[in-house]
Motif scaffolding. Structure first.
Motif, PDB file in Angstrom:
ATOM      1  N   SER A   1       0.804  -1.230   0.000  1.00 27.31           N
ATOM      2  CA  SER A   1       0.000   0.000   0.000  1.00 27.31           C
ATOM      3  C   SER A   1       0.833   1.276   0.000  1.00 27.31           C
ATOM      4  N   ASP A   2       1.985   1.269   0.710  1.00 32.05           N
ATOM      5  CA  ASP A   2       2.695   2.521   0.959  1.00 32.05           C
ATOM      6  C   ASP A   2       4.120   2.578   0.420  1.00 32.05           C
ATOM      7  N   MET A   3       4.642   1.484  -0.102  1.00 33.30           N
ATOM      8  CA  MET A   3       6.047   1.491  -0.491  1.00 33.30           C
ATOM      9  C   MET A   3       6.290   1.100  -1.945  1.00 33.30           C
ATOM     10  N   SER A   4       5.332   0.472  -2.584  1.00 31.25           N
ATOM     11  CA  SER A   4       5.533   0.059  -3.982  1.00 31.25           C
ATOM     12  C   SER A   4       4.533   0.747  -4.909  1.00 31.25           C
ATOM     13  N   ILE A   5       3.263   0.479  -4.718  1.00 27.68           N
ATOM     14  CA  ILE A   5       2.228   1.059  -5.574  1.00 27.68           C
ATOM     15  C   ILE A   5       2.215   2.581  -5.478  1.00 27.68           C
ATOM     16  N   SER A   6       2.682   3.108  -4.343  1.00 26.74           N
ATOM     17  CA  SER A   6       2.708   4.567  -4.177  1.00 26.74           C
ATOM     18  C   SER A   6       3.602   5.241  -5.214  1.00 26.74           C
ATOM     19  N   HIS A   7       4.605   4.529  -5.737  1.00 25.23           N
ATOM     20  CA  HIS A   7       5.430   5.105  -6.803  1.00 25.23           C
ATOM     21  C   HIS A   7       4.568   5.440  -8.030  1.00 25.23           C
ATOM     22  N   ILE A   8       3.641   4.545  -8.359  1.00 24.90           N
ATOM     23  CA  ILE A   8       2.755   4.787  -9.498  1.00 24.90           C
ATOM     24  C   ILE A   8       1.782   5.921  -9.179  1.00 24.90           C
ATOM     25  N   ALA A   9       1.266   5.929  -7.956  1.00 25.04           N
ATOM     26  CA  ALA A   9       0.310   6.960  -7.567  1.00 25.04           C
ATOM     27  C   ALA A   9       0.930   8.353  -7.607  1.00 25.04           C
ATOM     28  N   HIS A  10       2.215   8.459  -7.253  1.00 23.83           N
ATOM     29  CA  HIS A  10       2.856   9.766  -7.158  1.00 23.83           C
ATOM     30  C   HIS A  10       3.394  10.275  -8.489  1.00 23.83           C
ATOM     31  N   ARG A  11       3.884   9.363  -9.336  1.00 20.40           N
ATOM     32  CA  ARG A  11       4.582   9.859 -10.532  1.00 20.40           C
ATOM     33  C   ARG A  11       4.244   9.102 -11.809  1.00 20.40           C
ATOM     34  N   GLY A  12       3.227   8.262 -11.769  1.00 20.50           N
ATOM     35  CA  GLY A  12       2.808   7.565 -12.978  1.00 20.50           C
ATOM     36  C   GLY A  12       2.036   8.484 -13.914  1.00 20.50           C
ATOM     37  N   THR A  13       2.011   8.121 -15.184  1.00 16.77           N
ATOM     38  CA  THR A  13       1.167   8.832 -16.144  1.00 16.77           C
ATOM     39  C   THR A  13      -0.294   8.475 -15.887  1.00 16.77           C
ATOM     40  N   HIS A  14      -1.187   9.215 -16.513  1.00 16.96           N
ATOM     41  CA  HIS A  14      -2.614   8.892 -16.379  1.00 16.96           C
ATOM     42  C   HIS A  14      -2.870   7.459 -16.818  1.00 16.96           C
ATOM     43  N   GLU A  15      -2.240   7.049 -17.906  1.00 15.60           N
ATOM     44  CA  GLU A  15      -2.450   5.695 -18.427  1.00 15.60           C
ATOM     45  C   GLU A  15      -1.924   4.640 -17.456  1.00 15.60           C
ATOM     46  N   GLN A  16      -0.768   4.900 -16.860  1.00 22.09           N
ATOM     47  CA  GLN A  16      -0.218   3.952 -15.897  1.00 22.09           C
ATOM     48  C   GLN A  16      -1.102   3.853 -14.649  1.00 22.09           C
ATOM     49  N   LYS A  17      -1.564   4.990 -14.170  1.00 19.24           N
ATOM     50  CA  LYS A  17      -2.439   4.977 -12.999  1.00 19.24           C
ATOM     51  C   LYS A  17      -3.740   4.236 -13.298  1.00 19.24           C
ATOM     52  N   LEU A  18      -4.286   4.499 -14.472  1.00 21.20           N
ATOM     53  CA  LEU A  18      -5.540   3.860 -14.851  1.00 21.20           C
ATOM     54  C   LEU A  18      -5.375   2.350 -14.986  1.00 21.20           C
ATOM     55  N   LYS A  19      -4.212   1.941 -15.462  1.00 23.52           N
ATOM     56  CA  LYS A  19      -3.963   0.515 -15.686  1.00 23.52           C
ATOM     57  C   LYS A  19      -3.719  -0.251 -14.384  1.00 23.52           C
ATOM     58  N   TYR A  20      -3.001   0.360 -13.433  1.00 18.07           N
ATOM     59  CA  TYR A  20      -2.537  -0.396 -12.269  1.00 18.07           C
ATOM     60  C   TYR A  20      -3.223  -0.048 -10.945  1.00 18.07           C
ATOM     61  N   LEU A  21      -3.577   1.211 -10.733  1.00 18.45           N
ATOM     62  CA  LEU A  21      -4.027   1.606  -9.402  1.00 18.45           C
ATOM     63  C   LEU A  21      -5.373   1.012  -8.986  1.00 18.45           C
ATOM     64  N   PRO A  22      -6.405   0.979  -9.844  1.00 18.71           N
ATOM     65  CA  PRO A  22      -7.669   0.412  -9.371  1.00 18.71           C
ATOM     66  C   PRO A  22      -7.532  -1.025  -8.878  1.00 18.71           C
ATOM     67  N   ALA A  23      -6.802  -1.853  -9.614  1.00 14.53           N
ATOM     68  CA  ALA A  23      -6.614  -3.246  -9.196  1.00 14.53           C
ATOM     69  C   ALA A  23      -5.772  -3.336  -7.930  1.00 14.53           C
ATOM     70  N   ALA A  24      -4.764  -2.445  -7.798  1.00 14.03           N
ATOM     71  CA  ALA A  24      -3.921  -2.459  -6.605  1.00 14.03           C
ATOM     72  C   ALA A  24      -4.706  -1.999  -5.379  1.00 14.03           C
ATOM     73  N   CYS A  25      -5.490  -0.947  -5.513  1.00 12.25           N
ATOM     74  CA  CYS A  25      -6.286  -0.455  -4.394  1.00 12.25           C
ATOM     75  C   CYS A  25      -7.329  -1.480  -3.958  1.00 12.25           C
ATOM     76  N   ALA A  26      -7.820  -2.259  -4.901  1.00 15.20           N
ATOM     77  CA  ALA A  26      -8.817  -3.286  -4.597  1.00 15.20           C
ATOM     78  C   ALA A  26      -8.192  -4.569  -4.063  1.00 15.20           C
ATOM     79  N   GLY A  27      -6.866  -4.645  -4.063  1.00 17.99           N
ATOM     80  CA  GLY A  27      -6.200  -5.857  -3.598  1.00 17.99           C
ATOM     81  C   GLY A  27      -6.202  -6.986  -4.598  1.00 17.99           C
ATOM     82  N   GLU A  28      -6.578  -6.685  -5.834  1.00 14.52           N
ATOM     83  CA  GLU A  28      -6.579  -7.709  -6.879  1.00 14.52           C
ATOM     84  C   GLU A  28      -5.172  -7.949  -7.414  1.00 14.52           C
TER      85      GLU A  28
END
Length: 386
Positions: free
Chosen positions: A99-126
């Motif tokens: 939650s706070d050490m890996s996926i946060s890299h995408i949340a802080h500096r990912g492109t819109h496309e990267q965030k859209l691709k990875y964050l919803p599944a990561a936040c959902a624990g999928e």
């Protein structure tokens, strides 16, 4: 059972109080009854990530538009404290690394496309995240990493190795640090890449058996001609070291929270034990010389917690926290050793039996003076800013 609590800081909102109650209930119902089996198997079921994700606790600091909660650093502190109170450090580490050490890299500096691709599944624990920085010859010395990424017409080819990677075996999304400019020295010329599970160039060399954190998987990885497309680059090329250092502030804040939660639970368990255990005709708790030892380490634990919340507030206000967070990491992790080993001592022989919470907490706590920046490195960071 006595419930040992530090006074809650006034800066917590009603929403954060609710988060604490819900995470504590989750830990008591979903983690504590099952985690002994996870310790034995050396892995955590994927369903645990999904269950916590469905409640909204794996993306509390990530943007709302990508499935997160849009909350501040205090939410991470509460999550860390309450997961640590479960007494299963391996579970707490696996979940907070995600939650706070890996996926946060995408949340802080990912492109819109990267965030859209990875964050919803990561936040959902999928999907489960891992961060791959440490190498056999580059741990706290991040600038010494040797993994190389070479640009090609189709993307990048990465070669190297990573070690001591939490969620390395069962992860899905790997944030990999590699040197993209071979001429650059030290911290310059390092970049971050997103690597997905199943990439044929990503090889799990081995899964480590560990002194503690036995329910979290920790792996050594080989990157063997690993091909990723151009859009796997995370943020700007050559800025990886600064991204890692920035995320370290949140990582070390979470370590402070893990320390705070573990200390509170260790003291709580020890107070209960001392009130029940009879020695020399009365309860251990009625022996002033004994209970004063517990009062002393509880006082130090309260200081760690106060510094944790101060750091969280400073981060939330956008202040430079490198000095304070480095103090927290060093003082907190070393204080934890004193707290858990004092509590083990006060449990007597019972504290040395495998399977008892205080014995497990003593084992699990040892890594925190090393991982995320060794105490010696943290103190040097403090000294440079004095």
């Amino acid at each position: 059972m006595t419930e040992f609590e530090f006074n809650e800081p006034d800066l917590l909102s009603e929403e954060l109080h609710m988060v604490r109650e819900q995470v504590r209930r989750f830990a008591n119902e979903k983690i504590v009854p099952h985690a002994d089996a996870w310790e034995a198997s050396g892995e955590i079921p994927r369903s645990l990530f999904r269950d916590l994700g469905q409640l909204g606790f794996l993306g509390m600091r990530h943007p709302v538009e990508y499935g997160g909660g849009g909350m501040g650093p205090l939410s991470s502190v509460i999550l860390g404290e309450e997961l640590a109170r479960s007494t299963f450090g391996g579970v707490a580490s696996a979940l907070t690394v995600h939650s706070d050490m890996s996926i946060s890299h995408i949340a802080h500096r990912g492109t819109h496309e990267q965030k859209l691709k990875y964050l919803p599944a990561a936040c959902a624990g999928e999907k489960v995240g891992a961060v791959c920085v440490t190498e056999p010859n580059a741990g706290s010395d991040v600038a010494g990493l040797k993994t190389r990424a070479v640009r090609t017409a189709e993307g990048w080819i990465i070669n190297g190795s990573k070690t001591f990677i939490t969620n390395g075996v069962y992860g899905d999304i790997y944030i990999v640090a590699a040197r993209t400019d071979p001429e650059a020295k030290g911290s310059r010329g390092i970049s971050l890449f997103i690597v997905e599970k199943g990439n044929p160039g990503l090889k799990i060399a081995r899964k480590f058996e560990k002194h503690g954190w036995r329910s979290s998987d920790t792996a050594e990885l080989f990157l063997d001609d690993l091909h990723v497309p151009h859009d796997a680059l995370l943020g700007e090329e050559g800025k990886g070291f600064y991204y890692i250092m920035s995320t370290f502030q949140s990582e070390r804040l979470v370590v402070g929270a893990l320390v705070s939660g573990t200390c509170a639970k260790a003291v709580e368990l020890t107070v209960d034990y001392m009130r029940q255990r009879q020695a020399f005709g009365k309860a251990l708790w009625d022996q002033p010389v004994v209970r004063n030892k517990l009062a002393w380490v509880a006082s130090k634990a309260a200081a760690v917690r106060a510094l944790t919340y101060q750091c969280a507030q400073m981060i939330d206000e956008g202040k430079d926290t490198v000095r304070e967070v480095s103090m927290l990491k060093a003082f907190g992790a070393e204080t934890l050793q004193e707290v858990v080993h004092t509590c083990l001592q006060l449990h007597g022989g019972t504290g040395y039996i495998i399977g008892t919470p205080v014995e497990r907490m003593a084992r699990d706590s040892r890594i925190l003076t090393i991982g995320g920046g060794a105490t010696e490195v943290m103190l040097e960071e403090v000294a440079k800013r004095m």
